[in-house]
Motif scaffolding. Structure first.
Motif, PDB file in Angstrom:
ATOM      1  N   LYS A 121      42.622  29.333  36.089  1.00  0.00           N
ATOM      2  CA  LYS A 121      41.638  30.299  36.555  1.00  0.00           C
ATOM      3  C   LYS A 121      41.685  31.481  35.606  1.00  0.00           C
ATOM      4  O   LYS A 121      42.700  32.147  35.479  1.00  0.00           O
ATOM      5  CB  LYS A 121      41.963  30.744  37.968  1.00  0.00           C
ATOM      6  N   TRP A 152      37.289  44.009  41.659  1.00  0.00           N
ATOM      7  CA  TRP A 152      37.878  42.728  42.049  1.00  0.00           C
ATOM      8  C   TRP A 152      39.145  42.483  41.253  1.00  0.00           C
ATOM      9  O   TRP A 152      39.259  42.843  40.099  1.00  0.00           O
ATOM     10  CB  TRP A 152      36.877  41.602  41.787  1.00  0.00           C
ATOM     11  N   PRO A 153      40.057  41.791  41.895  1.00  0.00           N
ATOM     12  CA  PRO A 153      41.290  41.497  41.168  1.00  0.00           C
ATOM     13  C   PRO A 153      41.086  40.345  40.206  1.00  0.00           C
ATOM     14  O   PRO A 153      40.248  39.476  40.426  1.00  0.00           O
ATOM     15  CB  PRO A 153      42.234  41.079  42.278  1.00  0.00           C
ATOM     16  N   ALA A 154      41.853  40.331  39.147  1.00  0.00           N
ATOM     17  CA  ALA A 154      41.840  39.205  38.230  1.00  0.00           C
ATOM     18  C   ALA A 154      43.062  38.354  38.528  1.00  0.00           C
ATOM     19  O   ALA A 154      44.173  38.856  38.599  1.00  0.00           O
ATOM     20  CB  ALA A 154      41.879  39.712  36.807  1.00  0.00           C
ATOM     21  N   ALA A 155      42.836  37.068  38.744  1.00  0.00           N
ATOM     22  CA  ALA A 155      43.928  36.116  38.904  1.00  0.00           C
ATOM     23  C   ALA A 155      43.890  35.183  37.703  1.00  0.00           C
ATOM     24  O   ALA A 155      42.870  35.066  37.031  1.00  0.00           O
ATOM     25  CB  ALA A 155      43.768  35.330  40.197  1.00  0.00           C
ATOM     26  N   GLY A 156      44.985  34.489  37.458  1.00  0.00           N
ATOM     27  CA  GLY A 156      45.021  33.607  36.301  1.00  0.00           C
ATOM     28  C   GLY A 156      45.392  34.364  35.040  1.00  0.00           C
ATOM     29  O   GLY A 156      45.933  35.470  35.112  1.00  0.00           O
ATOM     30  N   ARG A 171      44.234  35.749  31.089  1.00  0.00           N
ATOM     31  CA  ARG A 171      43.089  36.067  30.239  1.00  0.00           C
ATOM     32  C   ARG A 171      43.034  35.068  29.083  1.00  0.00           C
ATOM     33  O   ARG A 171      44.067  34.744  28.503  1.00  0.00           O
ATOM     34  CB  ARG A 171      43.250  37.474  29.659  1.00  0.00           C
ATOM     35  N   HIS A 207      33.231  43.056  58.145  1.00  0.00           N
ATOM     36  CA  HIS A 207      32.752  43.227  56.770  1.00  0.00           C
ATOM     37  C   HIS A 207      31.389  43.920  56.746  1.00  0.00           C
ATOM     38  O   HIS A 207      30.503  43.577  57.520  1.00  0.00           O
ATOM     39  CB  HIS A 207      32.643  41.870  56.080  1.00  0.00           C
ATOM     40  N   HIS A 255      28.220  39.671  55.533  1.00  0.00           N
ATOM     41  CA  HIS A 255      29.004  38.798  54.669  1.00  0.00           C
ATOM     42  C   HIS A 255      29.173  37.448  55.356  1.00  0.00           C
ATOM     43  O   HIS A 255      30.006  37.292  56.253  1.00  0.00           O
ATOM     44  CB  HIS A 255      30.375  39.445  54.377  1.00  0.00           C
ATOM     45  N   CYS A 270      30.461  34.647  54.420  1.00  0.00           N
ATOM     46  CA  CYS A 270      31.759  33.977  54.299  1.00  0.00           C
ATOM     47  C   CYS A 270      32.692  34.451  55.410  1.00  0.00           C
ATOM     48  O   CYS A 270      33.404  33.654  56.023  1.00  0.00           O
ATOM     49  CB  CYS A 270      32.386  34.272  52.941  1.00  0.00           C
ATOM     50  N   TYR A 272      51.645  39.953  37.716  1.00  0.00           N
ATOM     51  CA  TYR A 272      50.723  40.627  36.808  1.00  0.00           C
ATOM     52  C   TYR A 272      51.346  41.922  36.314  1.00  0.00           C
ATOM     53  O   TYR A 272      50.961  43.009  36.752  1.00  0.00           O
ATOM     54  CB  TYR A 272      49.370  40.851  37.506  1.00  0.00           C
ATOM     55  N   ARG A 284      49.292  45.043  35.280  1.00  0.00           N
ATOM     56  CA  ARG A 284      48.762  45.971  36.286  1.00  0.00           C
ATOM     57  C   ARG A 284      49.782  46.218  37.395  1.00  0.00           C
ATOM     58  O   ARG A 284      49.418  46.758  38.447  1.00  0.00           O
ATOM     59  CB  ARG A 284      47.414  45.501  36.839  1.00  0.00           C
ATOM     60  N   LEU A 292      50.435  38.812  43.093  1.00  0.00           N
ATOM     61  CA  LEU A 292      49.339  38.193  43.833  1.00  0.00           C
ATOM     62  C   LEU A 292      49.966  37.281  44.889  1.00  0.00           C
ATOM     63  O   LEU A 292      50.909  36.539  44.596  1.00  0.00           O
ATOM     64  CB  LEU A 292      48.461  37.374  42.881  1.00  0.00           C
ATOM     65  N   GLN A 302      46.740  41.540  46.913  1.00  0.00           N
ATOM     66  CA  GLN A 302      47.401  42.204  45.787  1.00  0.00           C
ATOM     67  C   GLN A 302      48.465  43.144  46.342  1.00  0.00           C
ATOM     68  O   GLN A 302      48.163  43.981  47.202  1.00  0.00           O
ATOM     69  CB  GLN A 302      46.396  43.025  44.995  1.00  0.00           C
TER      70      GLN A 302
END
Lengths: 309, 309
Positions: A60, A76-80, A82, A226, A280, A282, B208, B211, B215, B255
């Motif tokens: 990801k 938004w958080p970044a997972a995975g 880069r 939400h 929302h 979802c 991470y 940052r 996670l 997070q």
């Protein structure tokens, strides 16, 4: 023959209110008109293309750098990892080669949640283009390094609702909200109001003239919280009634007020139903163990979502 | 023999982190220590008195006037009729007498949600006293008018956690949150941290360092968004780790950051579990179809909640 909603028999006091002369939402009322075991989730004539089936397994990866979003940085958080990370290639190689009998590298995926911070289509498309490019570049790098990577994919409903030509080079799209859409997506410009396919039916269970409010039998247990501070009408819009807004939710109750002036209580007799378009989808869908799927005025299927725990 | 959680075999990387020297929550770790199908809800050694079984049917009546709360007016909605309303007695009579084969007047109930706005026990008790008095006075009025009314009841976990002597005259108490308690109730002073009986187990799935975040595999779909802006640690506290806080939730991810300074990533290896104490147990419990009930380190029961729709 379609199944029926868990409803009580139709009665003059127990049907959809007539559409407003200026409805926010112009989708025809669903075929499950009469409450009963309200609140229940209804899915209206799902005529959208089938959504992609499963998330791609594999790395990801977020976009390699802050994409050119005029609306500011992503929340938004970044997972995975880069794709520009020095370890990205070796990680992909390890996934692909170290235990092939247990783990397969299927592809590369990025979710450009940054699009939820955009205020116009060009900004969304700029992010979609940058994300697509980052994914495809990394897949090229992998292939050049001898690491097979059959799939390249991005997600986010805003980006996939305004696809750019570059996305044709991807093998899959994963817009999770796209199946239903919702009030948030209409505010983001991903869809028109009449394309939103989800409603929560609720009944009027109380008149409170002294505080100019209706009480309905839908609280956060049926809708989620939400959007509480994000949409002008609260956690949901009320279909056909732009003059109403949802001002409060407790566990099993919602409070409905007039946007301006006095509520016309006679239009909303006790037992009458209102259809809520969730902010929302979802989050709202996650509150329900069964969805009533409509087509041409009938419940044609019951969907029971799969849960991970 | 107790059932086991849906867990993977214990391993050095897959167990509860050691308690912090200064834990916020000192309850012993549950017997379901090792993630697996995390996030899952665990209920710890439920040694509280059995909760009341069902809500009393009958008139739902709020306190007759704004109770003497020094913490300001209630933000909760009032449903039902005020006992001081001129129509209250005739409504009760109609319920009791008009269709006795279909509807029975069981009692009078009031939920003093105002207590959630209180900042100290005397304020909570003042509301409990006023609510009890309003309910008992109305029951007396009913009986004097020849309307039988066997039950008199109030709710709200804060009031029932600090009962006043007058409440002994009631026939039932309905504190819904009392079964589990939660972070919100500790902040309100309803309970001590070690009395909270609910956890969501989650696993560390990413480091991470760039940052300064972990996670975890628990998002709002497992925890809800309740308390996001109300508790210093976010929607949950992390048991045994007051130096950590939950700073963000997406659908399936959370997070976690250090409150101050650098995270000690070595203390939280990938696959290790964290136990989250939810801000609002009612909302968190609503997200799960099964609860794992612990006693003395074992899962002794699975609870499957009944849902209304």
């Amino acid at each position: 023959m379609g199944q029926r909603c868990p409803i009580s028999p139709p009665s003059p006091h127990n049907r959809f209110p007539p559409p407003s002369p200026n409805p926010i939402f112009t989708h025809p009322p669903p075929g499950c008109p009469t409450g009963g075991d309200a609140p229940c989730v209804c899915v209206l004539s799902p005529n959208l293309p089938s959504p992609p089936s499963c998330p791609t397994l594999g790395i990801k990866s977020p976009p390699p750098s802050p994409p050119p979003s005029p609306s500011g940085p992503s929340s938004w958080p970044a997972a995975g990892v880069r794709p520009t990370d020095p370890g990205a290639l070796s990680l992909a190689r390890a996934i692909a080669e170290e235990a092939p009998e247990e783990v397969t590298l299927v592809g590369v995926y990025a979710h450009c949640g940054d699009t939820y911070g955009c205020r116009d289509v060009p900004a969304i498309q700029a992010i979609a283009r940058a994300t697509t490019s980052a994914v495809l570049d990394f897949v090229t790098t992998l292939r050049q390094a001898g690491v097979p990577c059959p799939q390249a994919s991005i997600g986010s409903t805003p980006s996939c609702s305004h696809p750019v030509p570059e996305m044709a080079q991807l093998t899959e799209l994963h817009p999770g909200n796209y199946l239903f859409y919702d009030l948030q997506q209409t505010l983001l410009g991903s869809c028109q109001p009449e394309e939103v396919a989800i409603r929560v039916l609720t009944r009027v269970i109380g008149h409170y003239p002294h505080r100019n409010q209706l009480l309905v039998d839908c609280g956060w247990a049926a809708l989620s919280l939400h959007g509480r501070d994000q949409a002008p009408t609260g956690c949901a819009a009320i279909e056909g009634h732009p003059q109403l807004r949802l001002v409060g939710l407790t566990q099993e109750h919602g409070q409905v007020e007039a946007v301006d002036g006095r509520l016309d209580f006679e239009r909303f007799p006790l037992g009458s139903t209102l259809a809520l378009i969730p902010f929302h989808a979802c989050a709202t869908a996650a509150m329900h163990p069964v969805y009533y799927v409509h087509a041409e005025g009938k419940v044609v299927e019951l969907w029971r979502p799969v849960r991970g725990w």
